[in-house]
Design a protein around this motif. Sequence first.
Motif, PDB file in Angstrom:
ATOM      1  N   ASP A  20       2.966   9.489   7.874  1.00 21.88           N
ATOM      2  CA  ASP A  20       2.810   8.218   7.152  1.00 21.88           C
ATOM      3  C   ASP A  20       1.837   8.367   5.988  1.00 21.88           C
ATOM      4  OD1 ASP A  20       4.583   7.039   8.929  1.00 21.88           O
ATOM      5  OD2 ASP A  20       3.007   6.041  10.105  1.00 21.88           O
ATOM      6  N   ALA A  21       0.740   9.066   6.218  1.00 21.57           N
ATOM      7  CA  ALA A  21      -0.255   9.268   5.159  1.00 21.57           C
ATOM      8  C   ALA A  21       0.341  10.085   4.018  1.00 21.57           C
ATOM      9  CB  ALA A  21      -1.505   9.954   5.714  1.00 21.57           C
ATOM     10  N   PHE A  22       1.065  11.133   4.352  1.00 22.36           N
ATOM     11  CA  PHE A  22       1.677  11.967   3.315  1.00 22.36           C
ATOM     12  C   PHE A  22       2.679  11.164   2.493  1.00 22.36           C
ATOM     13  CE2 PHE A  22       4.829  15.062   1.769  1.00 22.36           C
ATOM     14  CZ  PHE A  22       3.993  15.824   0.962  1.00 22.36           C
ATOM     15  N   LYS A  23       3.510  10.391   3.148  1.00 19.68           N
ATOM     16  CA  LYS A  23       4.482   9.566   2.429  1.00 19.68           C
ATOM     17  C   LYS A  23       3.770   8.566   1.516  1.00 19.68           C
ATOM     18  CE  LYS A  23       7.972   7.932   4.746  1.00 19.68           C
ATOM     19  NZ  LYS A  23       8.780   7.328   5.825  1.00 19.68           N
ATOM     20  N   LEU A  24       2.690   7.981   1.997  1.00 20.46           N
ATOM     21  CA  LEU A  24       1.918   7.025   1.198  1.00 20.46           C
ATOM     22  C   LEU A  24       1.303   7.715  -0.026  1.00 20.46           C
ATOM     23  CD1 LEU A  24       0.849   4.109   1.014  1.00 20.46           C
ATOM     24  CD2 LEU A  24      -1.102   4.858   2.393  1.00 20.46           C
ATOM     25  N   ILE A  25       0.771   8.903   0.172  1.00 21.68           N
ATOM     26  CA  ILE A  25       0.188   9.657  -0.935  1.00 21.68           C
ATOM     27  C   ILE A  25       1.265   9.980  -1.975  1.00 21.68           C
ATOM     28  CG2 ILE A  25      -0.892  11.865  -1.568  1.00 21.68           C
ATOM     29  CD1 ILE A  25      -2.344  11.656   1.226  1.00 21.68           C
ATOM     30  N   VAL A  26       2.433  10.400  -1.521  1.00 25.19           N
ATOM     31  CA  VAL A  26       3.537  10.698  -2.441  1.00 25.19           C
ATOM     32  C   VAL A  26       3.929   9.454  -3.230  1.00 25.19           C
ATOM     33  CG1 VAL A  26       5.996  11.304  -2.544  1.00 25.19           C
ATOM     34  CG2 VAL A  26       4.437  12.668  -1.140  1.00 25.19           C
ATOM     35  N   MET A  27       3.959   8.306  -2.582  1.00 27.05           N
ATOM     36  CA  MET A  27       4.333   7.060  -3.254  1.00 27.05           C
ATOM     37  C   MET A  27       3.333   6.679  -4.343  1.00 27.05           C
ATOM     38  SD  MET A  27       5.889   4.779  -0.068  1.00 27.05           S
ATOM     39  CE  MET A  27       4.618   3.603  -0.290  1.00 27.05           C
ATOM     40  N   HIS A  28       2.117   7.188  -4.273  1.00 29.07           N
ATOM     41  CA  HIS A  28       1.087   6.839  -5.248  1.00 29.07           C
ATOM     42  C   HIS A  28       0.897   7.906  -6.327  1.00 29.07           C
ATOM     43  CE1 HIS A  28       0.174   3.645  -2.422  1.00 29.07           C
ATOM     44  NE2 HIS A  28      -0.427   3.058  -3.438  1.00 29.07           N
ATOM     45  N   GLU A  29       1.865   8.790  -6.460  1.00 30.17           N
ATOM     46  CA  GLU A  29       1.809   9.777  -7.545  1.00 30.17           C
ATOM     47  C   GLU A  29       2.160   9.103  -8.850  1.00 30.17           C
ATOM     48  OE1 GLU A  29       0.814  12.966  -7.684  1.00 30.17           O
ATOM     49  OE2 GLU A  29       0.128  12.637  -5.663  1.00 30.17           O
ATOM     50  N   PRO A  30       1.605   9.506  -9.953  1.00 29.66           N
ATOM     51  CA  PRO A  30       0.717  10.649 -10.152  1.00 29.66           C
ATOM     52  C   PRO A  30      -0.768  10.294 -10.073  1.00 29.66           C
ATOM     53  CG  PRO A  30       1.373   9.840 -12.279  1.00 29.66           C
ATOM     54  CD  PRO A  30       2.046   8.966 -11.235  1.00 29.66           C
ATOM     55  N   ASP A  31      -1.083   9.020  -9.895  1.00 29.15           N
ATOM     56  CA  ASP A  31      -2.488   8.600  -9.940  1.00 29.15           C
ATOM     57  C   ASP A  31      -3.287   8.980  -8.702  1.00 29.15           C
ATOM     58  OD1 ASP A  31      -2.065   7.429 -12.437  1.00 29.15           O
ATOM     59  OD2 ASP A  31      -1.375   5.568 -11.515  1.00 29.15           O
ATOM     60  N   GLY A  32      -2.618   9.132  -7.570  1.00 29.67           N
ATOM     61  CA  GLY A  32      -3.317   9.400  -6.329  1.00 29.67           C
ATOM     62  C   GLY A  32      -3.794   8.106  -5.688  1.00 29.67           C
ATOM     63  N   ILE A  33      -4.397   8.242  -4.526  1.00 23.93           N
ATOM     64  CA  ILE A  33      -4.849   7.078  -3.766  1.00 23.93           C
ATOM     65  C   ILE A  33      -6.153   7.431  -3.050  1.00 23.93           C
ATOM     66  CG2 ILE A  33      -3.317   7.721  -1.862  1.00 23.93           C
ATOM     67  CD1 ILE A  33      -3.079   4.718  -1.187  1.00 23.93           C
ATOM     68  N   PRO A  34      -7.122   6.515  -3.054  1.00 21.01           N
ATOM     69  CA  PRO A  34      -8.389   6.784  -2.367  1.00 21.01           C
ATOM     70  C   PRO A  34      -8.217   6.858  -0.846  1.00 21.01           C
ATOM     71  CG  PRO A  34      -8.603   4.939  -3.907  1.00 21.01           C
ATOM     72  CD  PRO A  34      -7.151   5.257  -3.791  1.00 21.01           C
ATOM     73  N   ALA A  35      -9.034   7.671  -0.220  1.00 18.39           N
ATOM     74  CA  ALA A  35      -8.987   7.837   1.232  1.00 18.39           C
ATOM     75  C   ALA A  35      -9.149   6.504   1.955  1.00 18.39           C
ATOM     76  CB  ALA A  35     -10.070   8.818   1.676  1.00 18.39           C
ATOM     77  N   GLY A  36     -10.083   5.680   1.497  1.00 13.17           N
ATOM     78  CA  GLY A  36     -10.303   4.381   2.145  1.00 13.17           C
ATOM     79  C   GLY A  36      -9.091   3.483   2.090  1.00 13.17           C
ATOM     80  N   GLU A  37      -8.355   3.564   0.993  1.00  8.61           N
ATOM     81  CA  GLU A  37      -7.141   2.758   0.841  1.00  8.61           C
ATOM     82  C   GLU A  37      -6.052   3.241   1.800  1.00  8.61           C
ATOM     83  OE1 GLU A  37      -5.035  -0.390  -1.216  1.00  8.61           O
ATOM     84  OE2 GLU A  37      -7.120   0.118  -0.864  1.00  8.61           O
ATOM     85  N   ILE A  38      -5.940   4.554   1.958  1.00 16.62           N
ATOM     86  CA  ILE A  38      -4.975   5.114   2.910  1.00 16.62           C
ATOM     87  C   ILE A  38      -5.301   4.597   4.308  1.00 16.62           C
ATOM     88  CG2 ILE A  38      -4.067   7.226   3.957  1.00 16.62           C
ATOM     89  CD1 ILE A  38      -4.868   8.664   1.310  1.00 16.62           C
ATOM     90  N   SER A  39      -6.567   4.678   4.666  1.00 17.62           N
ATOM     91  CA  SER A  39      -7.024   4.221   5.971  1.00 17.62           C
ATOM     92  C   SER A  39      -6.723   2.736   6.178  1.00 17.62           C
ATOM     93  CB  SER A  39      -8.526   4.491   6.094  1.00 17.62           C
ATOM     94  OG  SER A  39      -9.007   4.081   7.330  1.00 17.62           O
ATOM     95  N   ARG A  40      -7.016   1.930   5.157  1.00 10.81           N
ATOM     96  CA  ARG A  40      -6.795   0.477   5.251  1.00 10.81           C
ATOM     97  C   ARG A  40      -5.304   0.147   5.384  1.00 10.81           C
ATOM     98  NH1 ARG A  40      -5.059  -3.463   2.464  1.00 10.81           N
ATOM     99  NH2 ARG A  40      -4.782  -2.322   0.523  1.00 10.81           N
ATOM    100  N   ILE A  41      -4.466   0.747   4.545  1.00 15.28           N
ATOM    101  CA  ILE A  41      -3.029   0.451   4.565  1.00 15.28           C
ATOM    102  C   ILE A  41      -2.403   0.855   5.894  1.00 15.28           C
ATOM    103  CG2 ILE A  41      -0.804   1.098   3.552  1.00 15.28           C
ATOM    104  CD1 ILE A  41      -2.281   1.232   0.819  1.00 15.28           C
ATOM    105  N   LEU A  42      -2.802   2.009   6.410  1.00 13.50           N
ATOM    106  CA  LEU A  42      -2.216   2.498   7.665  1.00 13.50           C
ATOM    107  C   LEU A  42      -2.936   1.970   8.902  1.00 13.50           C
ATOM    108  CD1 LEU A  42      -1.405   6.184   6.683  1.00 13.50           C
ATOM    109  CD2 LEU A  42       0.112   4.183   6.662  1.00 13.50           C
ATOM    110  N   ASN A  43      -4.016   1.202   8.677  1.00  7.00           N
ATOM    111  CA  ASN A  43      -4.774   0.619   9.778  1.00  7.00           C
ATOM    112  C   ASN A  43      -5.263   1.692  10.754  1.00  7.00           C
ATOM    113  OD1 ASN A  43      -5.993  -1.542  11.084  1.00  7.00           O
ATOM    114  ND2 ASN A  43      -4.221  -1.882  12.412  1.00  7.00           N
ATOM    115  N   VAL A  44      -5.900   2.707  10.179  1.00  7.83           N
ATOM    116  CA  VAL A  44      -6.436   3.824  10.951  1.00  7.83           C
ATOM    117  C   VAL A  44      -7.927   3.921  10.627  1.00  7.83           C
ATOM    118  CG1 VAL A  44      -6.345   6.337  11.253  1.00  7.83           C
ATOM    119  CG2 VAL A  44      -4.233   5.052  10.892  1.00  7.83           C
ATOM    120  N   PRO A  45      -8.794   4.073  11.631  1.00  8.63           N
ATOM    121  CA  PRO A  45     -10.234   4.214  11.349  1.00  8.63           C
ATOM    122  C   PRO A  45     -10.492   5.350  10.364  1.00  8.63           C
ATOM    123  CG  PRO A  45      -9.854   4.010  13.711  1.00  8.63           C
ATOM    124  CD  PRO A  45      -8.509   4.153  13.067  1.00  8.63           C
ATOM    125  N   GLN A  46     -11.481   5.158   9.490  1.00  8.26           N
ATOM    126  CA  GLN A  46     -11.735   6.132   8.426  1.00  8.26           C
ATOM    127  C   GLN A  46     -12.049   7.524   8.948  1.00  8.26           C
ATOM    128  OE1 GLN A  46     -14.480   4.643   5.509  1.00  8.26           O
ATOM    129  NE2 GLN A  46     -13.064   3.050   4.827  1.00  8.26           N
TER     130      GLN A  46
END
Length: 118
Positions: A20-46
């Motif tokens: 899920d994290a990898f797919k989310l990161i790919v969706m945010h290319e080319p700008d990338g995505i902050p780690a905290g945002e990945i954690s928040r979107i996927l509802n996973v502790p940092q």
Amino acid sequence: MEKENTIDAFAALAQTTRMDAFKLIVMHEPDGIPAGEISRILNVPQNTMSTHLGILSRAGLISSERQSRSIIYRADFESLRGAINYLLKDCCAGHPDICAPLLADIVPCCPPKETFNG
């Protein structure tokens, strides 16, 4: 070493949160995505997400860059391409017609964006 890299890449993706994290990161290319945002979107502790991102990073599937207080993650498409190419190399023991349906499924997924030449 291609074999080991391919095994590492697919092993890293063989877990739900990392996939899920990898797919989310790919969706945010080319700008990338902050780690905290990945954690928040996927509802996973940092701290848990940090572990997952570390595994993806060590497998070569993502890269990170510090921007101020954030760490921005981006997909490493060269590494992903290498893993996929390793599997498809000498496709089906020299019988590429066997792989034709697989390749036909892959090609239409991502048509290139049209560019304006005017």
